[in-house]
Design a protein around this motif. Structure first.
Motif, PDB file in Angstrom:
ATOM      1  N   UNK A  10      36.362 -23.754  -6.167  1.00 22.60           N
ATOM      2  CA  UNK A  10      35.079 -23.632  -5.473  1.00 22.60           C
ATOM      3  C   UNK A  10      34.926 -22.291  -4.792  1.00 22.60           C
ATOM      4  N   UNK A  11      35.981 -21.804  -4.132  1.00 25.17           N
ATOM      5  CA  UNK A  11      35.929 -20.501  -3.468  1.00 25.17           C
ATOM      6  C   UNK A  11      35.706 -19.382  -4.486  1.00 25.17           C
ATOM      7  N   UNK A  12      36.393 -19.490  -5.630  1.00 27.11           N
ATOM      8  CA  UNK A  12      36.239 -18.470  -6.680  1.00 27.11           C
ATOM      9  C   UNK A  12      34.820 -18.490  -7.241  1.00 27.11           C
ATOM     10  N   UNK A 133      29.863 -26.794 -12.293  1.00 24.30           N
ATOM     11  CA  UNK A 133      29.969 -25.519 -11.585  1.00 24.30           C
ATOM     12  C   UNK A 133      29.721 -25.702 -10.090  1.00 24.30           C
ATOM     13  N   UNK A 134      28.587 -26.295  -9.760  1.00 25.67           N
ATOM     14  CA  UNK A 134      28.200 -26.378  -8.359  1.00 25.67           C
ATOM     15  C   UNK A 134      28.897 -27.505  -7.611  1.00 25.67           C
ATOM     16  N   UNK A 135      29.425 -28.484  -8.308  1.00 19.70           N
ATOM     17  CA  UNK A 135      30.195 -29.518  -7.640  1.00 19.70           C
ATOM     18  C   UNK A 135      31.391 -28.905  -6.920  1.00 19.70           C
ATOM     19  N   UNK A 140      33.967 -26.757  -1.870  1.00 19.32           N
ATOM     20  CA  UNK A 140      34.541 -25.684  -1.064  1.00 19.32           C
ATOM     21  C   UNK A 140      33.725 -25.463   0.204  1.00 19.32           C
ATOM     22  N   UNK A 141      32.410 -25.518   0.087  1.00 21.53           N
ATOM     23  CA  UNK A 141      31.542 -25.322   1.241  1.00 21.53           C
ATOM     24  C   UNK A 141      31.730 -26.442   2.258  1.00 21.53           C
ATOM     25  N   UNK A 142      31.868 -27.662   1.784  1.00 23.89           N
ATOM     26  CA  UNK A 142      32.041 -28.783   2.696  1.00 23.89           C
ATOM     27  C   UNK A 142      33.393 -28.715   3.404  1.00 23.89           C
TER      28      UNK A 142
END
Length: 248
Positions: A10-12, A133-135, A140-142
């Motif tokens: 997610x960070x990448x 992709x966005x999952x 990562x954001x959460x």
């Protein structure tokens, strides 16, 4: 651990999330060209009516982004390119109905663009790709928000859906709507939507005419108008204080 792996992915992907629209555009335009040259899409998919429906879908997505951005304070819900950033957790307005309204808006915008390919299979592949992709980006954001805000975030997330809104939970925004923030933050997206619709129309005209041709139609004028608006807002943002607003 799978959690650690998803966080790393997610960070990448967050750092490189600007590449996905370019990949979708390049692939979609290629599919569109092949469809027009060899696959002969269903007649309705080639009509102006279908293109207007596609534009309406994209504008609904942009409308979600505008509604989201217009009610948020500074240093939240931004277009942060290199790192996660949040001074507080947004929990009212559209954030009371869904945890990731900007990503929902992005999905609907790009669904409208994907519809321009006139290819059902490409649209289905786009939906699957966006999901995968966005999952990871949302995960990562959460994790970032949970580690920073702990129980405040946990309590809000427990009652708020991640991606599909629950409008029964809607709470009025804490702040007034800010057109200045919208004009600063969303000028790119608005201009890009009409530019892409012109690109697909321009490509279709070349295929049909068999030569380079620019048709001065509604798609050309809308793309030109929004591009001029983008340049004006870009100038105002960087050379004046007209669009500045304290706390936004």
């Amino acid at each position: 651990m799978l959690q650690k792996e998803l966080k790393q992915q997610g960070d990448f992907l967050f750092l490189h999330r600007g590449s996905l629209p370019l990949l979708i555009l390049a692939t979609g335009l290629g599919v569109f060209i092949l469809s027009r040259l060899y696959w002969e899409p269903a007649p309705f998919l080639q009509t102006t009516a279908f293109k207007i429906i596609s534009l309406a879908v994209a504008l609904v997505g942009e409308g979600i982004r505008i509604f989201t951005v217009g009610y948020t304070p500074a240093n939240t819900s931004g277009r942060n390119r290199f790192r996660q950033l949040a001074d507080e957790v947004n929990t009212t307005g559209i954030y009371s109905t869904v945890r990731h309204p900007l990503y929902l808006g992005n999905f609907i915008i790009w669904l409208g663009i994907a519809m321009l390919t006139e290819n059902i299979w490409f649209i289905l592949v786009f939906v699957l790709t966006y999901w995968i992709y966005y999952e990871r980006i949302m995960y990562a954001e959460e994790m970032f928000l949970y580690n920073k805000f702990d129980e405040v975030y946990k309590k809000w997330a427990a009652k708020t859906p991640a991606f599909i809104p629950d409008f029964s939970k809607y709470e009025s925004p804490k702040l007034n709507f800010s057109w200045k923030k919208v004009l600063k933050k969303e000028k790119n997206g608005i201009s890009a939507i009409f530019a892409l619709f012109f690109v697909f129309d321009f490509t279709a005209n070349i295929i049909e005419a068999g030569r380079f041709v620019i048709e001065l139609n509604v798609w050309f004028y809308m793309a030109a108008a929004t591009f001029i608006l983008y340049l004006i807002l870009k100038y105002l943002k960087w050379n004046t204080s007209v669009l500045n607003e304290k706390g936004r």
